[in-house]
Design a protein around this motif. Sequence first.
Motif, PDB file in Angstrom:
ATOM      1  N   SER A   9      79.149  34.414  35.616  1.00  8.54           N
ATOM      2  CA  SER A   9      80.166  34.743  36.615  1.00  8.54           C
ATOM      3  C   SER A   9      81.197  35.693  36.006  1.00  8.54           C
ATOM      4  O   SER A   9      81.846  35.344  35.023  1.00  8.54           O
ATOM      5  CB  SER A   9      80.862  33.471  37.097  1.00  8.54           C
ATOM      6  OG  SER A   9      79.953  32.605  37.730  1.00  8.54           O
ATOM      7  N   ARG A  39      78.189  30.231  32.583  1.00  7.35           N
ATOM      8  CA  ARG A  39      77.333  30.429  33.754  1.00  7.35           C
ATOM      9  C   ARG A  39      78.146  30.378  35.052  1.00  7.35           C
ATOM     10  O   ARG A  39      77.857  31.085  35.999  1.00  7.35           O
ATOM     11  CB  ARG A  39      76.223  29.373  33.804  1.00  7.35           C
ATOM     12  CG  ARG A  39      75.135  29.534  32.743  1.00  7.35           C
ATOM     13  CD  ARG A  39      74.214  28.315  32.788  1.00  7.35           C
ATOM     14  NE  ARG A  39      73.138  28.379  31.795  1.00  7.35           N
ATOM     15  CZ  ARG A  39      73.269  28.032  30.519  1.00  7.35           C
ATOM     16  NH1 ARG A  39      74.443  27.612  30.073  1.00  7.35           N
ATOM     17  NH2 ARG A  39      72.249  28.101  29.685  1.00  7.35           N
ATOM     18  N   ASN A  40      79.145  29.510  35.081  1.00  9.06           N
ATOM     19  CA  ASN A  40      79.956  29.385  36.295  1.00  9.06           C
ATOM     20  C   ASN A  40      81.450  29.504  35.997  1.00  9.06           C
ATOM     21  O   ASN A  40      82.288  28.983  36.723  1.00  9.06           O
ATOM     22  CB  ASN A  40      79.673  28.048  36.993  1.00  9.06           C
ATOM     23  CG  ASN A  40      80.180  26.850  36.194  1.00  9.06           C
ATOM     24  OD1 ASN A  40      80.081  26.818  34.968  1.00  9.06           O
ATOM     25  ND2 ASN A  40      80.727  25.859  36.889  1.00  9.06           N
ATOM     26  N   THR A  54      86.646  29.016  37.726  1.00  6.46           N
ATOM     27  CA  THR A  54      85.413  28.240  37.691  1.00  6.46           C
ATOM     28  C   THR A  54      84.804  28.144  39.081  1.00  6.46           C
ATOM     29  O   THR A  54      85.493  27.775  40.036  1.00  6.46           O
ATOM     30  CB  THR A  54      85.673  26.813  37.157  1.00  6.46           C
ATOM     31  OG1 THR A  54      86.260  26.917  35.848  1.00  6.46           O
ATOM     32  CG2 THR A  54      84.383  26.028  37.061  1.00  6.46           C
ATOM     33  N   VAL A  55      83.533  28.487  39.189  1.00  5.63           N
ATOM     34  CA  VAL A  55      82.803  28.314  40.437  1.00  5.63           C
ATOM     35  C   VAL A  55      82.283  26.881  40.459  1.00  5.63           C
ATOM     36  O   VAL A  55      81.488  26.499  39.589  1.00  5.63           O
ATOM     37  CB  VAL A  55      81.633  29.309  40.547  1.00  5.63           C
ATOM     38  CG1 VAL A  55      80.899  29.109  41.885  1.00  5.63           C
ATOM     39  CG2 VAL A  55      82.123  30.742  40.423  1.00  5.63           C
ATOM     40  N   VAL A  57      80.059  23.717  41.103  1.00  6.63           N
ATOM     41  CA  VAL A  57      78.631  23.557  41.377  1.00  6.63           C
ATOM     42  C   VAL A  57      78.296  22.090  41.592  1.00  6.63           C
ATOM     43  O   VAL A  57      78.993  21.200  41.107  1.00  6.63           O
ATOM     44  CB  VAL A  57      77.758  24.133  40.240  1.00  6.63           C
ATOM     45  CG1 VAL A  57      77.954  25.637  40.120  1.00  6.63           C
ATOM     46  CG2 VAL A  57      78.055  23.441  38.910  1.00  6.63           C
ATOM     47  N   ILE A  72      76.099  25.975  44.701  1.00  3.74           N
ATOM     48  CA  ILE A  72      77.557  26.058  44.643  1.00  3.74           C
ATOM     49  C   ILE A  72      78.147  25.013  45.583  1.00  3.74           C
ATOM     50  O   ILE A  72      77.641  24.795  46.687  1.00  3.74           O
ATOM     51  CB  ILE A  72      78.030  27.466  45.045  1.00  3.74           C
ATOM     52  CG1 ILE A  72      77.522  28.513  44.033  1.00  3.74           C
ATOM     53  CG2 ILE A  72      79.553  27.528  45.144  1.00  3.74           C
ATOM     54  CD1 ILE A  72      77.830  29.937  44.422  1.00  3.74           C
ATOM     55  N   ILE A 114      74.504  29.446  42.398  1.00  4.58           N
ATOM     56  CA  ILE A 114      75.311  30.098  41.370  1.00  4.58           C
ATOM     57  C   ILE A 114      74.580  31.292  40.753  1.00  4.58           C
ATOM     58  O   ILE A 114      75.203  32.314  40.464  1.00  4.58           O
ATOM     59  CB  ILE A 114      75.739  29.080  40.277  1.00  4.58           C
ATOM     60  CG1 ILE A 114      76.686  29.726  39.262  1.00  4.58           C
ATOM     61  CG2 ILE A 114      74.534  28.443  39.604  1.00  4.58           C
ATOM     62  CD1 ILE A 114      77.988  30.215  39.834  1.00  4.58           C
ATOM     63  N   ASN A 118      75.998  35.130  40.494  1.00  5.42           N
ATOM     64  CA  ASN A 118      76.133  35.819  39.215  1.00  5.42           C
ATOM     65  C   ASN A 118      75.376  37.147  39.194  1.00  5.42           C
ATOM     66  O   ASN A 118      75.851  38.136  38.622  1.00  5.42           O
ATOM     67  CB  ASN A 118      75.639  34.914  38.093  1.00  5.42           C
ATOM     68  CG  ASN A 118      76.551  33.722  37.876  1.00  5.42           C
ATOM     69  OD1 ASN A 118      77.641  33.642  38.444  1.00  5.42           O
ATOM     70  ND2 ASN A 118      76.111  32.764  37.073  1.00  5.42           N
TER      71      ASN A 118
END
Length: 203
Positions: A9, A39-40, A54-55, A57, A72, A114, A118
């Motif tokens: 991300s 990653r997130n 922060t995404v 998940v 997500i 996610i 990305n």
Amino acid sequence: MNSLIYPTSFPNIAHFWAIVNSDSVYFEVCDNYQKQSFRNRAEIYGANGKLALTVPVSYSQKNRQLYKDVRIANEEKWQIQHLKSLQSAYSMSPFFEYYIDDLMPLFETHFDYILNFNLKCFDILSDSLQLNLSPKHTSVFEKDTTDKTDFRTLVRRNFKVESFQPYTQVFTEKHGFIPNLSILDLLFNEGPNTELYLKKQTL
């Protein structure tokens, strides 16, 4: 150099250093998802120092999931929060207004997974940087690779980068230079000079 790297991300500067300095890029998309990584997560420079975006998940450590299958948690209004954080952090930066319209699809489009978010991040950022790259995707997970330079360790949040040269950041006078933030920090502060900066660095 052929590079193997995780799509993340709003990738950090080390990720884009590896991408810009590669002849070809392979995105690792066949691994099991792991928490506590980029990653997130992306890190930017806010008024109080380093700030994490922060995404959220939906993921359970008990049931292993492939990266590409992790959804997500869109019940949290994370896109609105991220956009407001970027506006607060970078509205006074030299190139924020120049690039923010290009980035708006990332805050206005619904994403279920996610990995898809990305990959879209990379596509939009590549267009902004005018990079002529078409990354390939892995078809199988290999713990060790012999024909690519393995940059997958860059996804770890404890990976430290101390070798990048300082550039002017919005809040440098308050908190000093913070290295290896999201590429957004470099883009909003350095604009068209971003690619040249990346090519001059060593990791």
